[in-house]
Design a protein around this motif. Structure first.
Motif, PDB file in Angstrom:
ATOM      1  N   MET A 133       4.107 -16.581   7.407  1.00  0.00           N
ATOM      2  CA  MET A 133       2.672 -16.447   7.691  1.00  0.00           C
ATOM      3  C   MET A 133       1.811 -17.155   6.662  1.00  0.00           C
ATOM      4  N   ALA A 134       2.401 -17.945   5.778  1.00  0.00           N
ATOM      5  CA  ALA A 134       1.635 -18.680   4.783  1.00  0.00           C
ATOM      6  C   ALA A 134       0.721 -19.676   5.471  1.00  0.00           C
ATOM      7  N   ALA A 135      -0.496 -19.838   4.936  1.00  0.00           N
ATOM      8  CA  ALA A 135      -1.497 -20.696   5.573  1.00  0.00           C
ATOM      9  C   ALA A 135      -1.005 -22.131   5.718  1.00  0.00           C
ATOM     10  N   GLY A 136      -0.322 -22.648   4.692  1.00  0.00           N
ATOM     11  CA  GLY A 136       0.177 -24.013   4.777  1.00  0.00           C
ATOM     12  C   GLY A 136       1.147 -24.198   5.928  1.00  0.00           C
ATOM     13  N   HIS A 137       2.031 -23.212   6.129  1.00  0.00           N
ATOM     14  CA  HIS A 137       2.992 -23.281   7.229  1.00  0.00           C
ATOM     15  C   HIS A 137       2.286 -23.212   8.577  1.00  0.00           C
ATOM     16  N   LEU A 138       1.259 -22.364   8.688  1.00  0.00           N
ATOM     17  CA  LEU A 138       0.535 -22.244   9.956  1.00  0.00           C
ATOM     18  C   LEU A 138      -0.187 -23.537  10.304  1.00  0.00           C
ATOM     19  N   GLN A 157      -9.606 -16.838   6.409  1.00  0.00           N
ATOM     20  CA  GLN A 157     -10.216 -17.401   5.206  1.00  0.00           C
ATOM     21  C   GLN A 157      -9.210 -18.233   4.415  1.00  0.00           C
ATOM     22  N   ASP A 158      -7.959 -17.748   4.349  1.00  0.00           N
ATOM     23  CA  ASP A 158      -6.909 -18.491   3.654  1.00  0.00           C
ATOM     24  C   ASP A 158      -6.608 -19.798   4.386  1.00  0.00           C
ATOM     25  N   LEU A 159      -6.565 -19.719   5.713  1.00  0.00           N
ATOM     26  CA  LEU A 159      -6.325 -20.922   6.522  1.00  0.00           C
ATOM     27  C   LEU A 159      -7.437 -21.943   6.292  1.00  0.00           C
ATOM     28  N   LEU A 160      -8.673 -21.461   6.222  1.00  0.00           N
ATOM     29  CA  LEU A 160      -9.811 -22.350   6.003  1.00  0.00           C
ATOM     30  C   LEU A 160      -9.711 -23.050   4.653  1.00  0.00           C
ATOM     31  N   ARG A 161      -9.380 -22.304   3.605  1.00  0.00           N
ATOM     32  CA  ARG A 161      -9.283 -22.898   2.260  1.00  0.00           C
ATOM     33  C   ARG A 161      -8.202 -23.976   2.210  1.00  0.00           C
ATOM     34  N   HIS A 162      -7.055 -23.677   2.822  1.00  0.00           N
ATOM     35  CA  HIS A 162      -5.966 -24.664   2.804  1.00  0.00           C
ATOM     36  C   HIS A 162      -6.325 -25.900   3.630  1.00  0.00           C
ATOM     37  N   ALA A 163      -6.974 -25.688   4.773  1.00  0.00           N
ATOM     38  CA  ALA A 163      -7.327 -26.823   5.628  1.00  0.00           C
ATOM     39  C   ALA A 163      -8.351 -27.725   4.949  1.00  0.00           C
ATOM     40  N   GLU A 164      -9.318 -27.112   4.265  1.00  0.00           N
ATOM     41  CA  GLU A 164     -10.345 -27.901   3.588  1.00  0.00           C
ATOM     42  C   GLU A 164      -9.763 -28.712   2.428  1.00  0.00           C
ATOM     43  N   GLN A 173      -6.834 -30.109   2.383  1.00  0.00           N
ATOM     44  CA  GLN A 173      -5.884 -31.133   2.821  1.00  0.00           C
ATOM     45  C   GLN A 173      -6.462 -32.537   2.661  1.00  0.00           C
ATOM     46  N   ALA A 174      -5.619 -33.456   2.247  1.00  0.00           N
ATOM     47  CA  ALA A 174      -5.994 -34.870   2.176  1.00  0.00           C
ATOM     48  C   ALA A 174      -4.739 -35.682   2.504  1.00  0.00           C
ATOM     49  N   PRO A 175      -4.796 -36.604   3.435  1.00  0.00           N
ATOM     50  CA  PRO A 175      -5.990 -36.996   4.189  1.00  0.00           C
ATOM     51  C   PRO A 175      -6.437 -35.909   5.173  1.00  0.00           C
ATOM     52  N   PRO A 176      -7.573 -36.100   5.831  1.00  0.00           N
ATOM     53  CA  PRO A 176      -8.072 -35.080   6.760  1.00  0.00           C
ATOM     54  C   PRO A 176      -7.041 -34.726   7.816  1.00  0.00           C
ATOM     55  N   ARG A 177      -7.169 -33.531   8.350  1.00  0.00           N
ATOM     56  CA  ARG A 177      -6.216 -33.033   9.347  1.00  0.00           C
ATOM     57  C   ARG A 177      -6.249 -33.861  10.619  1.00  0.00           C
ATOM     58  N   ARG A 210     -18.531 -19.869  11.020  1.00  0.00           N
ATOM     59  CA  ARG A 210     -19.155 -21.184  11.266  1.00  0.00           C
ATOM     60  C   ARG A 210     -18.340 -22.312  10.635  1.00  0.00           C
ATOM     61  N   GLU A 211     -17.786 -22.072   9.450  1.00  0.00           N
ATOM     62  CA  GLU A 211     -16.989 -23.110   8.786  1.00  0.00           C
ATOM     63  C   GLU A 211     -15.706 -23.393   9.561  1.00  0.00           C
ATOM     64  N   LEU A 212     -15.079 -22.352  10.108  1.00  0.00           N
ATOM     65  CA  LEU A 212     -13.879 -22.544  10.921  1.00  0.00           C
ATOM     66  C   LEU A 212     -14.207 -23.368  12.167  1.00  0.00           C
ATOM     67  N   GLU A 213     -15.327 -23.040  12.800  1.00  0.00           N
ATOM     68  CA  GLU A 213     -15.705 -23.768  14.009  1.00  0.00           C
ATOM     69  C   GLU A 213     -15.977 -25.239  13.695  1.00  0.00           C
TER      70      GLU A 213
END
Length: 730
Positions: A244-249, A269-276, A278-282, A303-306
């Motif tokens: 269930m780690a955000a990076g794996h998801l 919130q954890d998923l959002l932090r990991h996604a933001e 990421q480089a290069p962009p998802r 709103r940030e997730l959306e």
């Protein structure tokens, strides 16, 4: 979107999709072959044989203690088709598992891997334990063995699961946290589960093209119903995450291309932090929506997730006791309302006040639900079923309100409500507002004892990374938006807040938590003008407290009725106007009191004396205006309690509110009672007025109950009211 199948059993749900979908993928897992619907049905069928070979029939209870995995998902599904599934958290200790296995009546345990805790617990209780071993034939496929020997029969042609269950039979038993003697046992029938799965599928417009990413614990109702039964009920596909780690998801979202994902706010919130980060962009994704469950999601996070994923985020409300979803924010193009948990998504929803009556739109009370997905009652907890279920309605213990369009807004837990000298405060309102402060990462309000108020508002805050919380500034921030009685009197700065593994705030632990790890402070905001400086001087002199801040509460500073009188006299003398002692309770801080003093010397216009009947009705109306209870119209004199009860209503003459309240409590929540206040100890007490008052009650009664028979009664003067109403009805 495919219309979900009609309610039936879990086995029938699977059988329908075997016929419709054949070998189409039902279960996926990263790096593994898919498990088709036909192969999944074969696993269910063979599991039923294994259970019967071990003496487990339709009513037998099978404990499932396994790590989150495709195998656990299919094991739970298989057990539900032919017996009663009891999934348990594999992180529990041996002592915890032993207590739960005994309490829940488990007769057989399925486990995977070493798991010494569950093996020790089962051995102590003498419960047989079978090993679940994964097979390479598809994600979630398995065999069952005992003592190293395969217990499952040999291979055969795919068949639908064998089950003699009916919709009313139990399929799943879960336990949920209790506030008294330990966990509550929640029994859920096939009807509950299949109905709720259909509610989820309809609210999300699911179809066979949808792919669900399942990354929640499979011993919770959300994963079993929302993320397994609901997708399968319409022929969709479930991707089960082993981690269930955000990076794996994020990897799974990229590689498996799910169309929807569900998580609790901490996961999101954890998923959002990991996604933001990421480089290069998802890369792009196939998501249609993200679903937030379990606890409130901060509006900024939503709103940030959306913005990041380009899809709507919908908040929902559900319970174990309702087999999952109760309300859901709709998907576009329907309107979603941020801050709300949406509209009814299957079960009926109402909100009742302390007298057991539905509240009007916008008025908070206890949320109640009923419908085919709601359990019939808690198990093995004496007396709880009668307390929690009223006329088919489940008392959720949550406080909230419905708006005029039926959107539900939750304001907190009933047991968490802070009662500050009679003022009822929902801590969640404070949480949400304080959470908007740029220096605050997390916040939670809670009650602390107070010697005169009973309870006072306390606040625990976690500073944002790299920030410090200025307690004085934080209280000023609260005073800008919150009523004075809601502004926290005590502020604790903490490193973290106590939360359950699923992310839910454990508010009841906050007093001890803050006492052990927080720092406390109480600021005193200074006066802003000459009048406030004069008031500060008077307050400090009378109360013997210094310094007094303009936002400090009179009662919190030690004020009582005697000091209120003394302070009112001194303020009257200094200001040259008459200040009543009650003003210190209506405006308990100097900041609130000071502007109100400007209008004290304004005279009021006289009013014309009304006629005798109107004066009598006005007097009675004023007496009952403060009574708690339901009124059919704003000027109604009849006051109702327990109006959701299913028995014929009782109309009872009373001398006062206490008599009505006591009667309603003694008769119980199933008995509606309407109180008719007599003219006892009123200025209007005459025989003529008694007839006129009874006429008013008769008119209101006939609106409520146009046909007889009518139940009337009363004691003393109240009995006289009931008799006169009866005479007029005849």
């Amino acid at each position: 979107m495919v219309t979900p199948p009609p309610p039936g059993t879990v086995g029938e749900l699977v059988s329908r999709q075997v016929a419709a979908r054949g070998s189409a993928p039902a279960i996926l897992c990263q790096g593994e072959d898919p498990l088709g619907y036909d192969a999944m049905a074969e696993v269910c069928h063979r599991t039923s044989y294994v259970l019967r070979d071990h003496g487990v029939g339709r009513d037998g209870r099978v404990g499932v203690v396994m790590p989150n995995s495709p195998e656990m998902a299919v094991v739970c599904l298989s057990v539900m088709t032919s017996a009663v599934c009891v999934p348990l958290n594999p992180a529990y200790t041996a002592a915890e598992l032993e207590a739960l296995l005994a309490r829940l009546g488990v007769s057989l345990v399925l486990a995977a891997g070493e798991q010494p805790a569950v093996r020790r617990a089962a051995s102590t209780l003498g419960i047989p334990i079978l090993d679940v071993r994964s097979l390479p034939t598809g994600a979630g496929s398995f065999t069952i063995a005992r003592d190293g020997r395969t217990a499952a029969p040999g291979a055969g042609p795919p068949q639908p699961p064998t089950s003699t269950a009916s919709p009313g039979d139990l399929a799943l038993v879960l336990h949920t946290s209790g506030s008294t003697a330990g966990p509550k046992v929640v029994p859920l029938s096939h009807r509950n589960l299949v109905e709720s799965a259909g509610n989820v599928a309809r609210s999300l417009r699911l179809g066979p093209e949808d792919v669900c990413l399942s990354a929640m614990p499979l011993f919770h109702v959300g994963a079993l119903v929302d993320l397994l039964l609901a997708p399968l009920s319409v022929g969709g596909t479930v991707v089960v995450a082993r981690r269930m780690a955000a990076g794996h998801l994020l990897e799974l979202i990229d590689e498996e291309q799910p169309t929807w994902y569900q998580g609790v706010p901490t996961m999101l919130q954890d998923l959002l932090r990991h996604a933001e980060a990421q480089a290069p962009p998802r890369r792009g994704n196939e998501l249609r929506f993200i679903r937030s469950v379990s606890s409130p999601l901060p509006a900024d996070t939503l709103r940030e997730l959306e913005a990041l994923f380009g899809v709507p985020v919908v908040e929902i409300y559900g319970m174990t006791e309702s087999a999952g979803v109760i309300t859901s924010n709709p998907l576009p193009p329907a309107e979603r309302r941020i801050g709300s948990v949406g509209v009814a998504a299957g079960p009926e929803v109402t909100v009742v006040d302390g007298a057991g009556n539905p509240t009007p739109p916008g008025v908070a009370g206890e949320v109640m639900v009923r419908g085919p997905s709601v359990m019939y009652g808690y198990e093995t907890v004496p007396g709880v079923q009668g307390e929690e279920l009223l006329g088919g309605w489940l008392k959720t213990g949550d406080e909230g309100y419905l708006d005029a369009d039926g959107y539900l807004y939750l304001t907190g837990r009933i047991k968490d409500i802070i009662n500050r000298g009679g003022e009822k405060i929902a801590p969640r309102e404070i949480d949400e507002y304080v959470g908007q402060h740029p220096d605050v990462a997390d916040a939670a309000a809670f009650a602390l004892p107070h010697p005169t108020l009973g309870e006072q508002v306390a606040l625990a805050v976690v500073p944002a990374p790299g920030k410090t919380v200025d307690e004085s500034a934080l209280r000023e921030f609260c005073a800008e938006r919150l009523a004075t009685f809601k502004v926290p009197q005590r502020v604790f700065v903490c490193a973290s807040l106590p939360r359950a593994p699923g992310g839910k705030l454990q508010r009841g632990r906050l007093p001890d938590w803050c006492a052990s790890e927080a720092q406390e402070g109480r600021p005193a905001a200074g006066p802003a003008n000459q009048r406030q400086r004069m008031l500060v001087e008077l307050w400090e002199g009378v109360l013997g407290v210094a310094p007094v801040g303009v936002h400090d509460d009179f009662v919190d500073l030690g004020g009582d009725s005697l000091r209120a009188v003394e302070l009112a006299l001194k303020m009257s003398e200094r200001l040259g106007v008459e200040v009543q002692a009650a003003a210190l309770y209506d405006h308990p801080t100097i900041a609130l009191l000071e502007p109100s003093l400007e209008s004290l010397d304004r005279s009021t216009e006289g009013v014309r004396a009304p006629d005798v009947e109107a004066a009598m009705l006005a007097e009675v109306g004023a007496l009952v205006a403060t009574w708690e209870g339901k009124r059919v119209t704003a000027d109604s004199l009849l006051v109702g309690w327990n109006t959701l009860g299913e028995r014929p209503p009782l109309f009872w003459g009373v001398q006062g509110f206490g008599e009505l309240q006591l009667l309603a409590e003694q008769l119980g929540p199933e008995q509606p009672v309407w109180g008719m206040r007599s003219l006892y100890e009123t200025r209007s007490k005459t025989p003529e007025n008694a007839v006129l008052l009874a006429r008013r009650y008769r008119t209101e009664l006939e609106r409520l109950q146009p046909e007889g028979p009518v139940l009337l009664g009363g004691y003393c003067a109240g009995g006289g009211v009931a008799l006169e109403v009866a005479r007029q009805l005849r």
